[in-house]
Design an enzyme around this catalytic site. Structure first.
Site, PDB file in Angstrom:
ATOM      1  N   ASP A  82     -19.339  47.676 -77.628  1.00  0.00           N
ATOM      2  CA  ASP A  82     -18.191  48.083 -76.822  1.00  0.00           C
ATOM      3  C   ASP A  82     -17.430  46.891 -76.265  1.00  0.00           C
ATOM      4  O   ASP A  82     -17.960  45.783 -76.160  1.00  0.00           O
ATOM      5  CB  ASP A  82     -18.634  48.982 -75.672  1.00  0.00           C
ATOM      6  CG  ASP A  82     -19.523  48.260 -74.663  1.00  0.00           C
ATOM      7  OD1 ASP A  82     -20.438  47.531 -75.092  1.00  0.00           O
ATOM      8  OD2 ASP A  82     -19.308  48.430 -73.443  1.00  0.00           O
ATOM      9  N   GLU A 177     -22.428  48.229 -73.078  1.00  0.00           N
ATOM     10  CA  GLU A 177     -22.951  47.151 -72.234  1.00  0.00           C
ATOM     11  C   GLU A 177     -22.067  46.933 -71.013  1.00  0.00           C
ATOM     12  O   GLU A 177     -22.542  46.505 -69.963  1.00  0.00           O
ATOM     13  CB  GLU A 177     -23.048  45.857 -73.049  1.00  0.00           C
ATOM     14  CG  GLU A 177     -23.795  44.721 -72.365  1.00  0.00           C
ATOM     15  CD  GLU A 177     -22.881  43.759 -71.605  1.00  0.00           C
ATOM     16  OE1 GLU A 177     -23.419  42.835 -70.959  1.00  0.00           O
ATOM     17  OE2 GLU A 177     -21.649  43.923 -71.653  1.00  0.00           O
TER      18      GLU A 177
END
Length: 411
Positions: A82, A177
């Site tokens: 991400d 994350e």
């Protein structure tokens, strides 16, 4: 153009921006677009045991140990898919600047978006190298697609060069994350490593095994609205009381004024009116004692305002997020020694410093997988001025290969 850079330019064009509080796993379904691609690419290059966990959007793969290295430690390399919610990751338009001149970079002439050396003095050190930047309307995504590209190219190199001796190599990619905690769904047993590295740092040479102790602070202030013409001794302005609360926090302990091991209170979001105002803080410190003191200060400020304005006026909640992984890494300092050795052998001076943030490696370390953090060669993460240095990224790929070799010799 190297395989590392070709992969990176391909990956950054896939929008994987995460979203805190979405209530879904992963926080944004578009992260599956990259997960699926990575699984397919690993299978195509010959990575073994490729698993794409579609429930939790995690990808796993393995390269078997070379003949004679079967008893070497199994070493893992991880990166997150991400990109930050802080800025759009859609329609990323990367631009390669060959032989950068070390001067201001015009990212977008039409919108007058310029990355100035005066604001980012480290840029001058990249003169003569090749740089990848954005067009100023999105982030780049080097955090952490640079890490993904480097791991993938490392895997490709090891598979194409069987003469390079190494132990079992474990590869993992995870979602969310950037604040959504996707690493909690990462299956360590499926991953299969004895030790691992996240490849999620910045400047070439960075090697990190300490991170912040972290907590989130949520503030709610309840006021009382009365017509300002007749408000004397009646109105309680929630906005002003929230400002008063913030003023009670140590002024110097602000991220704008701190560096190194210094912690901070960061006001990340505030919204409200006279009747009700809410604010979100992040509270950070490397030192556990100072961290606990910061949380106490946050709560005591609310208690003081409740004594002043009435019980229930201010509600402060503190929730721990993650802890400093140093205590989990120190019994396994070979991870730092071997990474430092790999860097030095390749002409890179290790920069061992604390992470002024968090890392998936902290969560993994406390779950039993010691996992310090390696550089990627990017900078200015989470914003329009993000960049990556081509030569730095290529060198990181070499470092990963060399780490694999070093552990392979420990048979």
């Amino acid at each position: 153009m190297s395989g590392t850079i070709e992969r990176f330019l391909r990956y950054v064009k896939i929008d994987t921006q995460s979203q805190g509080g979405s209530g879904t796993i992963p926080s944004t379904m578009k992260q599956h677009d990259l997960a699926s691609l990575l699984a397919s690419e690993m299978e195509a290059m010959g990575v073994s045991n490729v698993i794409y966990d579609k429930q939790y959007c995690c990808v796993y793969g393995m390269i078997p140990a070379s003949c004679g290295c079967e008893n070497a430690p199994a070493i893992g390399f991880l990166a997150h898919m991400d990109t930050s919610p802080d800025m759009s990751g859609a329609n990323v338009n990367p631009r390669l600047i060959e032989q950068y001149d070390g001067k201001d970079i015009v990212l977008n002439a039409q919108e007058n978006i310029v990355m100035k050396v005066a604001d980012f003095p480290e840029l001058a050190s990249f003169a003569g190298k090749d740089m990848i930047v954005t067009n100023g309307t999105t982030l780049l995504g080097a955090d952490d697609k640079a890490g993904i590209a480097e791991i993938m190219e490392m895997a490709n190199y090891l598979l194409e060069h069987p003469e390079v001796k190494h132990g079992k190599i474990c590869i993992g990619f995870s979602p969310d994350e950037e604040g959504a905690g996707g690493i909690r769904y990462f299956d360590i047993d499926t991953f299969g490593a004895d030790f691992a590295y996240t490849v999620d740092g910045g400047e070439l040479g960075e090697l990190e095994f300490e991170n912040f102790n972290a907590a989130s602070g949520h503030l709610t202030v309840y006021g009382r609205n009365v017509h300002p013409g007749t408000a004397k001794n009646k109105m309680k302005n929630a906005i002003l009381m929230a400002q008063e609360f913030h003023g009670m926090l140590p002024v110097a302990q602000n991220p704008m004024y701190t560096s190194g091991y210094e912690g901070f209170f960061h006001l990340d979001y505030i919204c409200g009116d006279v009747e009700k105002t809410t604010a979100e803080y992040i509270i950070r410190d490397h030192d556990k004692v100072l961290f606990e003191e910061k949380k106490r200060i946050f709560v005591k400020a609310a208690e003081y305002l409740n004594e002043k304005y009435g019980e229930g006026t201010v509600v402060a909640k503190v929730t721990d997020s993650y802890a400093n992984m140093r205590e989990m890494i120190e019994p396994h300092m070979h991870l730092i020694d071997n990474a430092s050795r790999a860097m030095k052998e390749l002409g890179v001076e290790p920069i061992i410093s604390p992470i002024r943030g968090g890392t998936d490696g902290a969560s993994l370390s406390f779950r039993g997988l010691p996992c310090p953090n390696l550089c990627t060669g990017g900078g200015n993460y989470h914003g329009r001025y993000e960049y990556a240095c081509v030569q730095s990224m290529e060198k990181v790929t070499e470092i990963l290969v060399r780490i694999a070799e070093i552990y392979g010799a420990q048979n």
